[in-house]
Enzyme design. Structure first.
Site, PDB file in Angstrom:
ATOM      1  N   ARG A 168      13.319  -6.641  10.572  1.00  0.00           N
ATOM      2  CA  ARG A 168      12.460  -5.796  11.404  1.00  0.00           C
ATOM      3  C   ARG A 168      11.867  -6.661  12.508  1.00  0.00           C
ATOM      4  NH1 ARG A 168       8.427  -1.925   8.234  1.00  0.00           N
ATOM      5  NH2 ARG A 168       7.116  -2.720   9.881  1.00  0.00           N
ATOM      6  N   LYS A 183       0.819  -1.226   0.000  1.00  0.00           N
ATOM      7  CA  LYS A 183       0.000   0.000   0.000  1.00  0.00           C
ATOM      8  C   LYS A 183       0.847   1.268   0.000  1.00  0.00           C
ATOM      9  CE  LYS A 183      -2.496  -0.255   3.606  1.00  0.00           C
ATOM     10  NZ  LYS A 183      -2.648   0.821   4.559  1.00  0.00           N
ATOM     11  N   ARG A 188      12.602  -9.550   3.444  1.00  0.00           N
ATOM     12  CA  ARG A 188      12.519  -8.122   3.782  1.00  0.00           C
ATOM     13  C   ARG A 188      13.462  -7.766   4.931  1.00  0.00           C
ATOM     14  NH1 ARG A 188       7.678  -4.106   4.594  1.00  0.00           N
ATOM     15  NH2 ARG A 188       7.571  -4.767   6.745  1.00  0.00           N
ATOM     16  N   ARG A 209      -1.701  -9.902  12.324  1.00  0.00           N
ATOM     17  CA  ARG A 209      -2.171  -8.643  11.715  1.00  0.00           C
ATOM     18  C   ARG A 209      -3.061  -8.901  10.499  1.00  0.00           C
ATOM     19  NH1 ARG A 209       2.376  -4.493  10.828  1.00  0.00           N
ATOM     20  NH2 ARG A 209       0.657  -3.045  10.819  1.00  0.00           N
ATOM     21  N   ARG A 260     -10.856   1.837   8.603  1.00  0.00           N
ATOM     22  CA  ARG A 260     -10.343   0.532   8.990  1.00  0.00           C
ATOM     23  C   ARG A 260     -11.442  -0.322   9.617  1.00  0.00           C
ATOM     24  NH1 ARG A 260      -4.375   1.454   9.483  1.00  0.00           N
ATOM     25  NH2 ARG A 260      -3.521  -0.127  10.835  1.00  0.00           N
TER      26      ARG A 260
HETATM   27  P1  AMP Z   1      -0.499   1.706  10.377  1.00  0.00           P
HETATM   28  O1  AMP Z   1       0.792   2.426  10.205  1.00  0.00           O
HETATM   29  O2  AMP Z   1      -1.515   2.072   9.329  1.00  0.00           O
HETATM   30  O3  AMP Z   1      -0.333   0.216  10.497  1.00  0.00           O
HETATM   31  O4  AMP Z   1      -1.131   2.205  11.771  1.00  0.00           O
HETATM   32  C1  AMP Z   1      -0.417   2.108  12.967  1.00  0.00           C
HETATM   33  C2  AMP Z   1      -1.370   2.113  14.149  1.00  0.00           C
HETATM   34  O5  AMP Z   1      -2.136   3.326  14.157  1.00  0.00           O
HETATM   35  C3  AMP Z   1      -2.415   1.010  14.164  1.00  0.00           C
HETATM   36  O6  AMP Z   1      -1.917  -0.196  14.712  1.00  0.00           O
HETATM   37  C4  AMP Z   1      -3.506   1.628  15.025  1.00  0.00           C
HETATM   38  O7  AMP Z   1      -3.149   1.566  16.393  1.00  0.00           O
HETATM   39  C5  AMP Z   1      -3.466   3.088  14.606  1.00  0.00           C
HETATM   40  N1  AMP Z   1      -4.377   3.362  13.467  1.00  0.00           N
HETATM   41  C6  AMP Z   1      -4.035   3.767  12.230  1.00  0.00           C
HETATM   42  N2  AMP Z   1      -5.119   3.963  11.471  1.00  0.00           N
HETATM   43  C7  AMP Z   1      -6.191   3.684  12.245  1.00  0.00           C
HETATM   44  C8  AMP Z   1      -7.606   3.673  12.027  1.00  0.00           C
HETATM   45  N3  AMP Z   1      -8.149   4.011  10.850  1.00  0.00           N
HETATM   46  N4  AMP Z   1      -8.391   3.329  13.072  1.00  0.00           N
HETATM   47  C9  AMP Z   1      -7.886   3.004  14.267  1.00  0.00           C
HETATM   48  N5  AMP Z   1      -6.569   2.965  14.540  1.00  0.00           N
HETATM   49  C10 AMP Z   1      -5.715   3.304  13.543  1.00  0.00           C
END
Ligand code: AMP
Length: 207
Positions: free
Chosen positions: A152, A13, A122, A163, A88
């Site tokens: 990582r 993404k 990776r 996840r 999400r």
């Molecule tokens: P990401 O980098 O998109 O994986 O987001 C990192 C963290 O941010 C996630 O594990 C959530 O804790 C929080 N987060 C990001 N986007 C959202 C969303 N749309 N709704 C709720 N939590 C979010």
């Protein structure tokens, strides 16, 4: 033009978001990046957000929507946005429809076995922090800066499986939601970066 980009972690993404943002002059809004920034501030909101992010849990919908709504109200969003990591949950998608007209939802579809294969090659550079993909058996220096490469911490099969399952449970319903609205484009993730991007461009041309 307002676009939603959907994909499980590791679906590619971020790479595609960068290209779309540059070519279509959209404001790239990643709620993950926004929350990381907020978390680093020593404010009550930062501390609240940290509680969830530390446990890799979703931040509650009300708080997430409030933060996003504030970002969308800024002038730079008037020409169009690319939403990455939001919505999400189904509830977030429904609330978003009340705030912003979404033109297209692009779903980068990837199977779990494909994602597990991806993490095996990776690595991240200890110096410049960029991700390197290695097909060779030997670990080579970083292609960007020559630094040492390491795995990582969160690139383990257990974490990626967790996840992915969480994505399917909490986020996949939004794919069906946009399908019903005739706004969905599904792009198979098992293709090269350029092929995926070409297909995204074809979808966006239809608008
Ligand atoms: P990401 O980098 O998109 O994986 O987001 C990192 C963290 O941010 C996630 O594990 C959530 O804790 C929080 N987060 C990001 N986007 C959202 C969303 N749309 N709704 C709720 N939590 C979010």
């Amino acid at each position: 033009m307002n676009i939603v980009l959907i994909g499980a972690p590791l679906s590619g993404k971020g790479t595609q978001a960068e290209r779309i943002q540059n070519d279509y002059k959209l404001v790239h809004i990643s709620t993950g990046d926004m929350f990381r920034e907020i978390m680093n501030q020593q404010t009550p909101l930062g501390k609240e957000v940290k509680k969830y992010m530390d446990k890799a849990m979703l931040v509650p919908d009300d708080l997430t929507i409030k933060v996003l709504q504030e970002r969308l109200s800024r002038k730079d969003c008037l020409n169009g946005v690319l939403l990455d990591g939001f919505p999400r949950t189904l509830n977030q998608a429904q609330k978003l429809d009340k705030i912003l007209k979404i033109d297209k939802a692009i779903y980068l579809k990837a199977e779990l076995n494909e994602l597990l294969e991806r993490i095996s090659g990776r690595f991240v550079c200890e110096v410049c922090k960029k991700t390197n993909t290695i097909t060779d058996k030997n670990i080579v220096p970083c292609v960007y800066c020559g630094g040492n490469l390491t795995k990582r911490k969160d690139d383990t099969p257990e974490i990626v499986t967790f996840r992915f399952n969480e994505f399917m449970e909490q986020t996949y319903p939004i794919v069906e939601y946009y399908k019903k609205q005739n706004k969905l484009a599904v792009i198979e993730g098992e293709q090269g970066i350029n092929e995926i991007y070409n297909k995204i461009q074809i979808e966006l041309k239809k608008l």
